[in-house]
Structures are given as structure tokens and as C-alpha cells.
Design a protein around this motif. Structure first.
Motif, PDB file in Angstrom:
ATOM      1  N   ALA A  73     -66.338 -22.252 -65.600  1.00 53.84           N
ATOM      2  CA  ALA A  73     -64.956 -22.081 -65.147  1.00 53.84           C
ATOM      3  C   ALA A  73     -64.097 -21.467 -66.251  1.00 53.84           C
ATOM      4  O   ALA A  73     -63.262 -20.590 -65.985  1.00 53.84           O
ATOM      5  N   LEU A  74     -64.294 -21.925 -67.484  1.00 48.31           N
ATOM      6  CA  LEU A  74     -63.564 -21.333 -68.609  1.00 48.31           C
ATOM      7  C   LEU A  74     -63.918 -19.857 -68.769  1.00 48.31           C
ATOM      8  O   LEU A  74     -63.044 -19.016 -68.957  1.00 48.31           O
ATOM      9  N   TYR A  75     -65.201 -19.555 -68.691  1.00 50.49           N
ATOM     10  CA  TYR A  75     -65.648 -18.172 -68.840  1.00 50.49           C
ATOM     11  C   TYR A  75     -65.101 -17.289 -67.720  1.00 50.49           C
ATOM     12  O   TYR A  75     -64.648 -16.170 -67.965  1.00 50.49           O
ATOM     13  N   ALA A  76     -65.126 -17.803 -66.499  1.00 47.86           N
ATOM     14  CA  ALA A  76     -64.633 -17.033 -65.345  1.00 47.86           C
ATOM     15  C   ALA A  76     -63.137 -16.775 -65.439  1.00 47.86           C
ATOM     16  O   ALA A  76     -62.641 -15.788 -64.891  1.00 47.86           O
ATOM     17  N   SER A  77     -62.417 -17.647 -66.145  1.00 49.70           N
ATOM     18  CA  SER A  77     -60.976 -17.451 -66.292  1.00 49.70           C
ATOM     19  C   SER A  77     -60.635 -16.485 -67.422  1.00 49.70           C
ATOM     20  O   SER A  77     -59.459 -16.247 -67.695  1.00 49.70           O
ATOM     21  N   GLU A 126     -63.307 -16.412 -73.121  1.00 46.95           N
ATOM     22  CA  GLU A 126     -64.642 -16.394 -73.716  1.00 46.95           C
ATOM     23  C   GLU A 126     -64.720 -17.177 -75.026  1.00 46.95           C
ATOM     24  O   GLU A 126     -65.672 -17.931 -75.253  1.00 46.95           O
ATOM     25  N   SER A 127     -63.730 -17.007 -75.889  1.00 43.07           N
ATOM     26  CA  SER A 127     -63.770 -17.706 -77.175  1.00 43.07           C
ATOM     27  C   SER A 127     -63.607 -19.219 -76.979  1.00 43.07           C
ATOM     28  O   SER A 127     -64.254 -20.010 -77.670  1.00 43.07           O
ATOM     29  N   LEU A 162     -66.966 -20.636 -75.803  1.00 46.09           N
ATOM     30  CA  LEU A 162     -67.911 -20.818 -76.908  1.00 46.09           C
ATOM     31  C   LEU A 162     -67.568 -22.069 -77.707  1.00 46.09           C
ATOM     32  O   LEU A 162     -68.460 -22.863 -78.037  1.00 46.09           O
ATOM     33  N   LYS A 163     -66.305 -22.285 -77.999  1.00 49.11           N
ATOM     34  CA  LYS A 163     -65.887 -23.478 -78.738  1.00 49.11           C
ATOM     35  C   LYS A 163     -66.216 -24.742 -77.953  1.00 49.11           C
ATOM     36  O   LYS A 163     -66.705 -25.726 -78.522  1.00 49.11           O
ATOM     37  N   PHE A 164     -65.958 -24.729 -76.661  1.00 44.32           N
ATOM     38  CA  PHE A 164     -66.245 -25.883 -75.810  1.00 44.32           C
ATOM     39  C   PHE A 164     -67.735 -26.207 -75.826  1.00 44.32           C
ATOM     40  O   PHE A 164     -68.129 -27.361 -75.998  1.00 44.32           O
TER      41      PHE A 164
END
Length: 67
Positions: free
Chosen positions: A38-42, A45-46, A49-51
Motif C-alpha cells: 500500500a505504501l509503495y502503491a501510494s 518508495e523510500s 523501504l524504511k518500513f
């Protein structure tokens, strides 16, 4: 909200129905993987990766400290 209920019933330390290790790991991967996707789709990207790094590091510490 559904994820919180599933985690509380099957994945949390005080779960009503405790899963065996491989199934619990699968549940953790499913929940955290969905959050990462979900983070990537939003477009974050950085942050994705941290998550992922924090989740993996946290899991390693849980294993090392036997918690």
C-alpha cells in the motif's frame, strides 16, 4: 479494522487462538506485506523501504531475544 481483529485473535501475544510458528509468520508477512504494498502503491518508495527494514529488524530482535 478487520486486520486488527484477525491479529488480535490469531497473531498477538495474547491471542485467543494461538497459531503455530510457520502460520503466524505467514500472517505477519501477509499483514506487513500488504502495508508495504500500500505504501509503495501510494508512491512512497523510500518510506516503503524504511518500513520493510524496520519490520525485518524488529522480527530479528524478537527471534534473538526469544520473545
Amino acid at each position: 479494522m478487520f486486520v486488527a481483529i484477525v491479529w488480535g485473535m490469531f497473531g498477538s501475544p495474547g491471542a485467543t487462538y494461538r497459531l503455530d510458528a510457520p502460520f503466524r509468520l505467514g500472517l505477519e508477512i501477509l499483514i506487513n506485506g500488504t502495508a508495504a504494498l500500500a505504501l509503495y502503491a501510494s508512491g512512497k518508495e523510500s518510506l516503503t523501504l524504511k518500513f520493510v527494514i524496520i519490520v525485518v529488524f524488529n522480527k530479528l530482535l524478537i527471534i534473538v531475544w526469544e520473545q
